[in-house]
Design a protein around this motif. Structure first.
Motif, mmCIF file in Angstrom:
data_model
loop_
_atom_site.group_PDB
_atom_site.id
_atom_site.type_symbol
_atom_site.label_atom_id
_atom_site.label_comp_id
_atom_site.label_asym_id
_atom_site.label_seq_id
_atom_site.Cartn_x
_atom_site.Cartn_y
_atom_site.Cartn_z
ATOM 1 N N ALA A 13 0.718 -1.155 -0.027
ATOM 2 C CA ALA A 13 -0.004 0.021 0.005
ATOM 3 C C ALA A 13 0.965 1.379 0.111
ATOM 4 C CB ALA A 13 -0.961 -0.121 1.109
ATOM 5 N N ALA A 14 1.930 1.312 0.932
ATOM 6 C CA ALA A 14 2.570 2.561 0.917
ATOM 7 C C ALA A 14 3.322 3.058 -0.400
ATOM 8 C CB ALA A 14 3.879 2.259 1.630
ATOM 9 N N GLY A 15 3.577 1.810 -1.236
ATOM 10 C CA GLY A 15 4.026 2.033 -2.588
ATOM 11 C C GLY A 15 3.103 2.665 -3.615
ATOM 12 N N VAL A 16 1.954 2.035 -3.713
ATOM 13 C CA VAL A 16 0.982 2.408 -4.570
ATOM 14 C C VAL A 16 0.626 3.889 -4.154
ATOM 15 C CG1 VAL A 16 0.106 0.089 -5.350
ATOM 16 C CG2 VAL A 16 -1.070 1.187 -3.424
ATOM 17 N N PHE A 17 0.455 4.058 -2.679
ATOM 18 C CA PHE A 17 -0.087 5.383 -2.177
ATOM 19 C C PHE A 17 1.011 6.598 -2.649
ATOM 20 C CE2 PHE A 17 -1.963 3.504 1.760
ATOM 21 C CZ PHE A 17 -3.451 3.037 0.791
ATOM 22 N N ARG A 18 2.402 6.145 -2.371
ATOM 23 C CA ARG A 18 3.333 6.939 -2.818
ATOM 24 C C ARG A 18 3.252 7.346 -4.571
ATOM 25 N NH1 ARG A 18 7.133 4.254 -1.252
ATOM 26 N NH2 ARG A 18 7.354 5.060 0.909
ATOM 27 N N ALA A 19 3.324 6.380 -5.169
ATOM 28 C CA ALA A 19 3.181 6.557 -6.616
ATOM 29 C C ALA A 19 2.041 7.283 -7.125
ATOM 30 C CB ALA A 19 2.946 5.102 -7.139
ATOM 31 N N ALA A 20 1.034 7.315 -6.213
ATOM 32 C CA ALA A 20 -0.177 8.345 -6.497
ATOM 33 C C ALA A 20 -0.238 9.500 -6.129
ATOM 34 C CB ALA A 20 -1.303 7.528 -6.025
ATOM 35 N N GLY A 21 0.951 9.771 -5.388
ATOM 36 C CA GLY A 21 1.213 11.194 -4.732
ATOM 37 C C GLY A 21 0.418 11.620 -3.467
ATOM 38 N N ALA A 22 -0.107 10.488 -2.722
ATOM 39 C CA ALA A 22 -0.735 10.426 -1.502
ATOM 40 C C ALA A 22 0.127 10.965 -0.349
ATOM 41 C CB ALA A 22 -1.429 9.178 -1.022
ATOM 42 N N ARG A 23 -0.291 11.768 0.532
ATOM 43 C CA ARG A 23 0.311 12.132 1.388
ATOM 44 C C ARG A 23 -0.357 11.819 2.997
ATOM 45 N NH1 ARG A 23 -0.934 16.067 -1.851
ATOM 46 N NH2 ARG A 23 -2.470 16.857 -0.241
ATOM 47 N N ASP A 24 -1.628 11.823 2.883
ATOM 48 C CA ASP A 24 -2.647 11.651 4.057
ATOM 49 C C ASP A 24 -3.090 10.372 4.131
ATOM 50 O OD1 ASP A 24 -1.894 14.376 4.987
ATOM 51 O OD2 ASP A 24 -3.625 15.112 3.608
ATOM 52 N N VAL A 25 -2.689 9.440 5.238
ATOM 53 C CA VAL A 25 -3.317 7.953 5.110
ATOM 54 C C VAL A 25 -4.156 7.955 6.484
ATOM 55 C CG1 VAL A 25 -3.010 5.530 5.494
ATOM 56 C CG2 VAL A 25 -1.528 7.229 3.919
ATOM 57 N N LEU A 26 -5.472 7.191 6.344
ATOM 58 C CA LEU A 26 -6.424 6.904 7.090
ATOM 59 C C LEU A 26 -6.046 5.379 7.375
ATOM 60 C CD1 LEU A 26 -8.488 7.017 9.575
ATOM 61 C CD2 LEU A 26 -10.118 7.189 7.354
ATOM 62 N N GLU A 27 -5.728 4.932 8.693
ATOM 63 C CA GLU A 27 -5.626 3.408 8.759
ATOM 64 C C GLU A 27 -6.729 3.018 9.635
ATOM 65 O OE1 GLU A 27 -3.405 -0.668 10.292
ATOM 66 O OE2 GLU A 27 -2.336 1.373 10.470
ATOM 67 N N LEU A 28 -7.673 2.135 9.362
ATOM 68 C CA LEU A 28 -8.805 1.429 10.274
ATOM 69 C C LEU A 28 -8.452 0.274 10.767
ATOM 70 C CD1 LEU A 28 -11.677 2.469 7.767
ATOM 71 C CD2 LEU A 28 -11.043 3.652 9.565
ATOM 72 N N GLY A 29 -8.705 0.303 12.041
ATOM 73 C CA GLY A 29 -8.102 -1.151 12.818
ATOM 74 C C GLY A 29 -6.751 -1.164 12.901
ATOM 75 N N ALA A 30 -6.387 -0.128 13.374
ATOM 76 C CA ALA A 30 -4.766 -0.041 13.533
ATOM 77 C C ALA A 30 -4.012 -0.947 14.477
ATOM 78 C CB ALA A 30 -4.328 1.459 13.685
ATOM 79 N N GLY A 31 -5.000 -1.152 15.450
ATOM 80 C CA GLY A 31 -4.097 -2.242 16.486
ATOM 81 C C GLY A 31 -3.276 -1.262 17.344
ATOM 82 N N HIS A 32 -2.002 -2.058 17.594
ATOM 83 C CA HIS A 32 -1.030 -1.616 18.135
ATOM 84 C C HIS A 32 -0.119 -0.871 17.304
ATOM 85 C CE1 HIS A 32 1.320 -5.394 16.752
ATOM 86 N NE2 HIS A 32 2.196 -4.344 16.772
ATOM 87 N N GLY A 33 -0.381 -0.601 16.249
ATOM 88 C CA GLY A 33 0.489 0.170 15.179
ATOM 89 C C GLY A 33 1.331 -0.329 14.155
ATOM 90 N N ARG A 34 1.561 -1.574 14.063
ATOM 91 C CA ARG A 34 2.796 -1.888 13.287
ATOM 92 C C ARG A 34 2.676 -1.273 11.888
ATOM 93 N NH1 ARG A 34 2.401 -8.017 10.765
ATOM 94 N NH2 ARG A 34 0.212 -7.845 10.179
ATOM 95 N N ASP A 35 1.498 -1.064 11.388
ATOM 96 C CA ASP A 35 1.382 -0.676 9.852
ATOM 97 C C ASP A 35 1.406 0.991 10.101
ATOM 98 O OD1 ASP A 35 1.498 -3.172 8.891
ATOM 99 O OD2 ASP A 35 -0.452 -3.420 8.567
ATOM 100 N N ALA A 36 0.735 1.423 10.820
ATOM 101 C CA ALA A 36 0.545 3.062 10.961
ATOM 102 C C ALA A 36 1.954 3.594 11.278
ATOM 103 C CB ALA A 36 -0.142 3.408 12.385
ATOM 104 N N LEU A 37 2.674 2.946 12.014
ATOM 105 C CA LEU A 37 4.060 3.506 12.422
ATOM 106 C C LEU A 37 4.932 3.243 10.908
ATOM 107 C CD1 LEU A 37 4.645 1.853 15.803
ATOM 108 C CD2 LEU A 37 4.015 4.382 15.374
ATOM 109 N N TYR A 38 4.741 2.169 10.426
ATOM 110 C CA TYR A 38 5.504 2.024 9.026
ATOM 111 C C TYR A 38 5.176 3.045 8.087
ATOM 112 C CZ TYR A 38 6.766 0.175 4.570
ATOM 113 O OH TYR A 38 7.198 0.152 3.092
ATOM 114 N N PHE A 39 4.033 3.285 8.038
ATOM 115 C CA PHE A 39 3.482 4.496 6.847
ATOM 116 C C PHE A 39 4.052 5.972 7.492
ATOM 117 C CE2 PHE A 39 -0.524 1.973 6.160
ATOM 118 C CZ PHE A 39 -0.226 1.478 4.978
ATOM 119 N N ALA A 40 4.124 6.321 8.764
ATOM 120 C CA ALA A 40 4.727 7.191 9.230
ATOM 121 C C ALA A 40 6.183 7.322 9.043
ATOM 122 C CB ALA A 40 4.471 7.555 10.901
ATOM 123 N N ARG A 41 6.895 6.475 9.183
ATOM 124 C CA ARG A 41 8.303 6.302 8.925
ATOM 125 C C ARG A 41 8.545 6.259 7.346
ATOM 126 N NH1 ARG A 41 8.130 1.698 12.028
ATOM 127 N NH2 ARG A 41 8.401 0.191 10.542
#
Length: 196
Positions: A13-41
């Motif tokens: 997802a990070a790759g396709v979001f970046r290719a599309a020029g996305a900047r802001d991501v909403l993660e639903l069901g983020a849990g303890h955050g392994r994916d949200a933290l990755y998106f932020a990094r």
């Protein structure tokens, strides 16, 4: 439960979001955050929501420890209710295994309508679900609507027709089959975009 490394779908997802020029991501069901933290990094601004305040507290601590706390905000949220964002607020939405929780088809449709509302034109939605080809489909206690409870956990297994129905009015870019975990779980990773 799943460790600290990002999920494969989040990396994709990070790759396709970046290719599309996305900047802001909403993660639903983020849990303890392994994916949200990755998106932020990866440089995205992330709004992470989850039903569990405990999970989101772990996510906030992780963001602080990694120095990404300025990029991540959190909100306790039940996805059966309206999303806590204004119209057109984000470029992309990510949800790994959330839609195949014990949500009815009607609740899934309402959630996807809410996702459409909060996305900007051309926005992307990447999500994953277990499907009716999964080994646990039909096992355990049936609750109707392709929802089965096995081992104390209820799962909504998606038929392909539901994926197509949830993409009505979107551009369905990809339905990618993959496996995850020890069973293994059989899933689809769906990528769809809003028309501009």
């Amino acid at each position: 439960m799943y460790g600290e490394e990002p999920s494969g779908p989040a990396v994709h997802a990070a790759g396709v979001f970046r290719a599309a020029g996305a900047r802001d991501v909403l993660e639903l069901g983020a849990g303890h955050g392994r994916d949200a933290l990755y998106f932020a990094r990866e440089g995205f601004t992330v709004e992470a929501t989850d039903f569990s305040a405990i999970g989101l507290e772990q996510l906030r601590r992780g963001a602080l420890a990694q120095g990404t706390d300025g990029w991540v905000t959190t909100a306790v949220h039940d996805v059966r209710e309206a999303l806590p964002l204004p119209d057109g607020a984000v470029d992309a939405v990510f949800a790994h295994l959330l839609l195949c929780m014990a949500l009815s088809t009607e609740e899934s449709r309402a959630l996807v309508d809410e996702i459409r509302r909060v996305l900007r034109p051309g926005g992307m939605f990447v999500y994953t679900v277990r499907h009716t080809g999964d080994a646990h489909y039909g096992a355990g206690t049936a609750h109707g609507d392709d929802i089965f409870q096995h081992g104390g956990f209820a799962v909504h297994f998606f038929p392909r027709a539901l994926v197509d129905a949830l993409a009505d009015g979107w551009n369905l870019e990809e339905v990618h089959a993959f496996e995850e975990g020890d069973l293994p779980r059989r899933l689809w990773r769906i990528t769809q975009t809003l028309p501009r």
